[in-house]
Design an enzyme around this catalytic site. Structure first.
Site, mmCIF file in Angstrom:
data_model
loop_
_atom_site.group_PDB
_atom_site.id
_atom_site.type_symbol
_atom_site.label_atom_id
_atom_site.label_comp_id
_atom_site.label_asym_id
_atom_site.label_seq_id
_atom_site.Cartn_x
_atom_site.Cartn_y
_atom_site.Cartn_z
ATOM 1 N N LYS A 189 0.870 -1.178 0.000
ATOM 2 C CA LYS A 189 0.000 0.000 0.000
ATOM 3 C C LYS A 189 0.906 1.228 0.000
ATOM 4 O O LYS A 189 0.855 2.097 0.883
ATOM 5 C CB LYS A 189 -0.935 -0.049 1.228
ATOM 6 C CG LYS A 189 -2.007 1.010 1.257
ATOM 7 C CD LYS A 189 -3.117 0.833 0.225
ATOM 8 C CE LYS A 189 -4.079 2.003 0.259
ATOM 9 N NZ LYS A 189 -5.016 2.018 -0.878
ATOM 10 N N ASP A 221 -5.515 -2.908 -2.400
ATOM 11 C CA ASP A 221 -6.940 -2.804 -2.749
ATOM 12 C C ASP A 221 -7.166 -3.278 -4.181
ATOM 13 O O ASP A 221 -8.116 -4.018 -4.473
ATOM 14 C CB ASP A 221 -7.468 -1.373 -2.514
ATOM 15 C CG ASP A 221 -6.587 -0.278 -3.105
ATOM 16 O OD1 ASP A 221 -5.453 -0.573 -3.547
ATOM 17 O OD2 ASP A 221 -7.047 0.883 -3.138
ATOM 18 N N ASP A 249 -7.428 -15.520 2.386
ATOM 19 C CA ASP A 249 -8.822 -15.947 2.590
ATOM 20 C C ASP A 249 -9.640 -15.687 1.327
ATOM 21 O O ASP A 249 -10.459 -16.506 0.914
ATOM 22 C CB ASP A 249 -9.478 -15.189 3.764
ATOM 23 C CG ASP A 249 -9.413 -15.958 5.079
ATOM 24 O OD1 ASP A 249 -8.392 -16.642 5.307
ATOM 25 O OD2 ASP A 249 -10.371 -15.867 5.871
HETATM 26 C C1 IPM Z 1 -4.520 -17.265 9.650
HETATM 27 C C2 IPM Z 1 -5.448 -16.885 10.764
HETATM 28 C C3 IPM Z 1 -4.627 -16.315 11.908
HETATM 29 C C4 IPM Z 1 -3.916 -15.085 11.408
HETATM 30 C C5 IPM Z 1 -5.414 -16.005 13.175
HETATM 31 C C6 IPM Z 1 -6.196 -17.204 13.659
HETATM 32 C C7 IPM Z 1 -4.544 -15.459 14.264
HETATM 33 O O1 IPM Z 1 -6.404 -15.986 10.303
HETATM 34 O O2 IPM Z 1 -3.656 -18.125 9.868
HETATM 35 O O3 IPM Z 1 -4.678 -16.727 8.548
HETATM 36 O O4 IPM Z 1 -4.480 -13.985 11.424
HETATM 37 O O5 IPM Z 1 -2.775 -15.211 10.971
HETATM 38 MG MG MG Z 2 -6.369 -15.671 8.231
#
Ligand code: IPM
Ligand code: MG
Length: 354
Positions: A189, A221, A249
């Site tokens: 960023k 972003d 994610d």
């Molecule tokens: C991940 C998870 C962890 C992180 C959490 C559970 C602390 O989201 O491994 O991606 O934020 O790293």
């Molecule tokens: Mg995570």
């Protein structure tokens, strides 16, 4: 192969249980595997009063590799931050200097229908997200709560990266790109954050040592948008801790389910902790519903990265492919024609395919 098993919380013991069966299968063939078992997260808080207790620290230092399930759960939500399960996870990453987090997002052809995107956008997807794991705003000091000048309660955290931290993760990114499609996209960023301006400078300098790698830079972003718009433009992505947390994610949805994605967290000597990227899913814990494939695929990464046993890794990958091809699905990747199975039956299928 000294492997420490840390099931963690929620669905952890169910999914790790299935992966351990794969290890036992290899062991029965003569692969020199020794298992130890410990607690991390909420389970460790229950047993020892701390999410990363001394006993687990010892076991972790003695092991060559660690297989972790997942941590966290509603029982622990009201604990002070230092005792929460997530601190156990962050603590072990930091303690073992597992700075390089490899999160592949690849779509098995059998799961094209499970992705939230159109088949033509995602089929053939194979991205590697490399997330820095022991720095950034996750660990920066100072942090905390205070009363500000206006007398108002405020929370604060500090984002920072030192040159050496950026260099070592960038190197992992460039090396990975060299072994893959020779494209590296560094995500930051830099239009706003000083940390990112340094990040971009350092990655650009490192790029001079890797003339064969096509290096690009993208703001986070925009990267979030591009991952949904045209994910196949990426080969390897390298980024900091918090951006990598979020983007990985997001990328998991391209791959059909977060229940499919493994990860490796490596130190400078390829000692590693391997875990699915998903959480502890307390809502389905103990119900034999969780998908064990991300955990089983994490073992495949362990065989490849820590033990250099690409042969064993390939057998795990092939077994997962054949089980998916046979139509077996846990709920998270189910489609109308599938044979819906539980955690244990999915483990049975993988072990017998191996
Ligand atoms: C991940 C998870 C962890 C992180 C959490 C559970 C602390 O989201 O491994 O991606 O934020 O790293
Ligand atoms: Mg995570």
């Amino acid at each position: 192969m000294k492997i420490l098993i840390l099931p963690g919380d929620g669905i952890g013991s169910e999914i790790v249980g299935q992966a351990v069966r794969v290890l036992e299968k290899f062991k029965s063939e003569g692969v020199p595997i020794t298992l130890s078992h410990g607690h991390l997260g909420g389970a460790a808080y229950d047993a020892h009063g701390h999410p990363y207790p001394e006993a687990t620290q010892q076991l972790a230092r003695d092991a060559d590799a660690i297989l972790l399930g997942c941590v966290g759960g509603p029982n622990y939500d009201t604990l002070p931050r230092a005792l929460r399960p997530e601190q156990g996870l962050l603590g072990i990453r930091k303690d073992l200097k597992l700075f390089a987090n490899l999160r592949p997002a690849m779509l098995f052809p059998e799961l094209v229908a499970s992705s939230s995107l159109k088949p033509e956008i995602v089929s053939g997807l194979d991205i590697m997200i490399i997330r820095e794991l022991t720095g950034d705003i996750y660990f920066g000091q100072p942090r905390g709560r205070r009363t500000n000048a206006a007398g108002e309660d405020e929370g604060f955290d500090t984002m920072h990266y030192a040159r050496s931290e950026i260099e070592r993760i960038a190197r992992v990114g460039f090396e990975a790109a060299m072994k893959r499609g020779k494209k590296l996209c560094s995500v930051d960023k830099a239009n706003v954050l000083d940390t990112s301006i340094l990040w971009r400078e350092v990655v650009t300098e490192m790029g001079k040592h890797y003339p064969e790698v096509q290096l690009s830079h993208m703001y986070v972003d925009n990267a979030a948008m591009q991952l949904i718009r045209a994910p196949k433009q990426f080969d390897v992505i390298v980024t900091g801790n918090i951006f990598g947390d979020i983007l990985s994610d997001e990328a998991s949805m391209l791959a059909g389910s977060i229940g499919m994605l493994p990860s490796a967290s490596l130190d400078a000597n390829n000692k590693g902790m391997y875990e699915p990227i998903h959480g502890s899913a307390p809502d389905i814990a103990g119900m034999d519903k969780a998908n064990p494939l991300a955990t089983i695929l994490s073992l495949s990464m362990m065989m490849r990265y820590t033990f250099g046993r690409d042969d064993l890794a390939a057998r795990i990958d092939a077994a997962v492919r054949s089980v998916l091809a046979s139509g077996k699905r846990t709920g998270d990747i189910a489609d109308i024609n599938c044979q819906l199975v539980g955690t244990k039956a999915m483990g049975d299928a993988v072990v017998s395919a191996i």
